[in-house]
Design an enzyme around this catalytic site. Structure first.
Site, PDB file in Angstrom:
ATOM      1  CD  GLU A 163      -4.359  -6.047   2.846  1.00 48.12           C
ATOM      2  OE1 GLU A 163      -4.409  -5.676   3.767  1.00 48.12           O
ATOM      3  OE2 GLU A 163      -2.290  -5.862   3.009  1.00 48.12           O
ATOM      4  CD  GLU A 183      -2.821  -1.284   2.180  1.00 49.91           C
ATOM      5  OE1 GLU A 183      -2.649  -0.972   3.226  1.00 49.91           O
ATOM      6  OE2 GLU A 183      -4.271  -1.242   1.638  1.00 49.91           O
TER       7      GLU A 183
END
Ligand code: GLA
Length: 655
Positions: free
Chosen positions: A305, A153
């Site tokens: 995720e 991320e």
């Protein structure tokens, strides 16, 4: 180039981040037993393992990683191996403070959390390259390896001195001369003209509003710097394992990365997705991210995720009620995911995320969350042969562009109530509620596959993008534009007349007199509906084929919606049902139909390849008409004419 299919090999990947450095050895054996029983076929290792792998500068501790890679291979569980570069070990910040990022108000972001690295730090990049090199050399040929996961991320900003120097280099490459920069940033206003490159800073916190051109370029620069960090590591792992695909996980609809550009640099596009289980619009916001990720991937993508239960970063963190995790996972597969993965496999007992759920929660094997995970694993295995690798075809594209977002999202604008992501969500939701499947596209992408193109809002458009939209309509496409589209050019310079002249002509607008943003709770009555958030004082040029006027108030009688030929302009944000009905009507006119007719509002239907997914987003059972006979791949039974879905129920139907 390798792709997701090299990792899936006809399956749907199922698993999650696995961080066993937190656990004693015996837990690993328990983990593998539970993984096998749940149908887990993929784990992501090493995302935050830097201090384990390199406990002191230059040291290497690969013992645990060797054991884990071999253990996974022994049990036929593939490994998505991460470079650990999202969380440098404490020694790095201590010995090299230049690796730490600085916020806009001059505060250093210290170690003790994560993502405390400066994208512009040569020291950070050197250490990141070195650990990546050694990981890739060691595991690039390991039989358990299925994919590389670079960093995690990417999301850091840096306003410090190193970033300032890098920003100047970036600006020099872009503008060549200071005159060009001064012109692009409009520095004649407020005495901001630069006489030397060294005078330019990142947009650090000033006394009052910042220069919008400077802010816009800083956002572009930040995305580019992070992308450089990504490609540097990507190129290292590719050298060692050219046939292993590479990804980095995006955050959903995250403003910090131009994900169109990033996706072009990845072999696999992956995203992390955490809708709030309590949010009545959770399924819709999930669908948006899924559609966008599929469009970036131009095909199957990876849900890297999600949460099996609650997260720990909202004010109040709700678990997923029974059935919801399965439903949202199947929704992702319906919308093109070939991987359904979680953060994380086993819920932590320590550390900052100990209250974040895992596939095995604190309640363990018997816990409801894990029992539902097991059921999902079996479901995914059942449907995989019929869906893995298959495409979703959409005939509507929603245009989205980070540049336009960055340009429009600045301070000092007509209404701080108007947030670009909210506008985008409102339009996508209307299409979702009309049961119309949509792709996303960049304004310069090929639009010819689409019968209808929807532009919720593109505040800034280049000349080339405007030309592209005009050509699309000329060639027979139906275009629907929302307000504040084509207002500025790529430097955030307002177009003469407040909106691109060619677009005004396209819609039949002579003059845009004023914007009339609306207050919270205020609506603008229009013929047949109410507008929210925004309204406009427009004067038509008499060429529109259809107009829906504002009714009452200052704008009484002026056009709220105009149609000229196949081009529509909507100058307000119609209330949700009105926007849904308007877009459904326009789509029908463009020959685009929902996947199934007569669907109730809470039911979603998406076709992936030959397979029809029917999803009930409600707690109440629902019966849906499905013409013909299908085999429900989840139950193995035949379905003729109609199907009843229970609470959060799903059917995956093959003709
Ligand atoms: C992100 C991160 C994970 C974890 C989750 C928690 O997606 O990538 O490491 O922190 O959030 O929701």
């Amino acid at each position: 180039m390798p792709g997701l299919s090299d990792a899936t090999r006809g399956r749907l990947l199922f698993g999650g981040d696995y961080n066993p450095e937190q656990w004693p050895e015996e837990t690993r054996h328990e983990d593998v037993r539970l993984m096998k029983a749940a149908g887990v076929n993929s784990v992501t290792l090493g995302v935050f393992s830097w201090s384990t792998l390199e406990p002191e500068p230059g040291a290497r501790e690969f013992g645990l990683m060797n054991t884990l890679m071999d253990l996974m291979h022994e049990h036929a569980i593939g490994v998505v191996l991460a470079t650990p570069t999202a969380s440098p070990p404490p020694w790095m910040g201590r010995l090299h403070p230049d690796t730490l990022p600085v916020t806009e108000d001059g505060r250093t972001e210290w170690w003790g959390g994560r993502q405390h690295f400066s994208h512009s730090s040569a020291t950070y990049r050197r250490y990141a390259a070195a650990i990546t090199e050694d990981l890739a050399a060691r595991y690039g040929g390991h039989p358990a390896l299925t994919m590389w996961h670079i960093n995690n991320e990417y999301c850091t900003y840096d306003y410090g001195d190193q970033a300032a120097a890098a920003f100047r280099r970036w600006l020099r490459a872009k503008y060549r001369t200071l005159d060009a920069l001064n012109e692009a940033w409009g520095t004649a206003f407020w005495s901001q003209g630069y006489d030397t490159w060294d005078g330019i800073l990142p947009p650090r916190l000033p006394h009052y509003l910042r220069n919008p051109g400077q802010v816009l370029d800083f956002r572009r620069f930040t995305s580019d710097m992070l992308l450089e960090c990504f490609t540097a590591e990507r190129d290292i792992v590719r050298r060692h394992s050219p046939h292993t695909p590479v990804t980095s996980n995006f955050m959903p609809l995250w403003s910090g990365q131009d994900a169109w550009r990033w996706a072009g640099e990845e072999d696999v596009v992956s995203v992390d997705l955490y809708p709030d289980p309590r949010d009545p619009l959770g399924a819709q916001s999930g669908a948006l991210v899924q559609d966008m990720t599929r469009s970036q991937a131009r095909g199957p993508w990876m849900l890297m995720e999600q949460a099996a239960g609650p997260v720990n970063w909202r004010g109040v963190n709700h678990p997923k009620p029974r059935g919801l995790n399965r439903l949202w996972s199947l929704q992702a597969v319906a919308r093109g995911a070939d991987a359904v993965c979680y953060f994380q496999w086993r819920q932590s007992r320590q550390g900052a995320e100990k209250f974040h759920s895992g596939m095995v929660g604190h309640a363990g094997e018997e816990g409801r969350t894990h029992q539902e995970i097991k059921r999902l694993g079996a479901d995914l295995a059942r449907i995989a042969p019929e869906v893995s690798g298959r495409h979703v075809t959409a005939r509507i594209a929603v245009l989205h562009d980070w540049d336009a977002w960055w340009a429009g999202a600045q301070d000092g604008r007509p209404s701080s109530r108007m947030e670009y992501p909210d506008v985008l969500r409102a339009w996508h939701r209307a299409l979702w509620q009309a049961h119309l499947v949509t792709d996303f596209a960049h304004p310069l992408h090929d639009l010819t596959p689409y019968a209808m193109v929807v532009v919720p809002q593109l505040y800034a458009l280049t000349d080339a993008a405007v030309d592209h939209l005009l050509a699309y309509v000329r060639q027979g496409g139906t275009l629907v534009c929302g307000f504040q589209t084509g207002v500025a050019d790529e430097d955030d310079r307002i177009r003469p007349g407040g909106m691109d002249a060619r677009l005004r002509e396209l819609f039949g607008i002579r003059t845009l007199h004023e914007w009339w943003p609306l207050e919270e709770g205020e609506t603008a009555a229009c013929e047949g509906f109410h507008g929210t958030l925004w309204s406009e004082e427009l004067e038509g040029d008499g060429t529109a084929d259809e107009t829906l006027p504002y009714e009452g108030g200052e704008l009484d009688g002026l056009p709220a919606v105009l149609r000229k030929g196949r081009a529509w302009y909507v100058s307000t944000l119609p209330e949700p049902e009105a926007l849904r009905d308007l877009l459904a009507r326009i789509a029908a006119g463009a020959g685009v139909r929902p996947v199934l007719d007569g669907l109730p509002g809470q039911v979603e239907a998406v076709r992936r390849g030959e397979v029809l997914f029917v999803l009930n987003h409600d707690r109440e059972p629902v019966t849906v008409e499905v013409p013909g006979t299908h085999r429900d791949l989840l139950t193995g039974t035949d379905v003729t004419g109609r199907i009843t879905l229970g609470r959060y129920g799903a059917a995956v139907l093959r003709p």
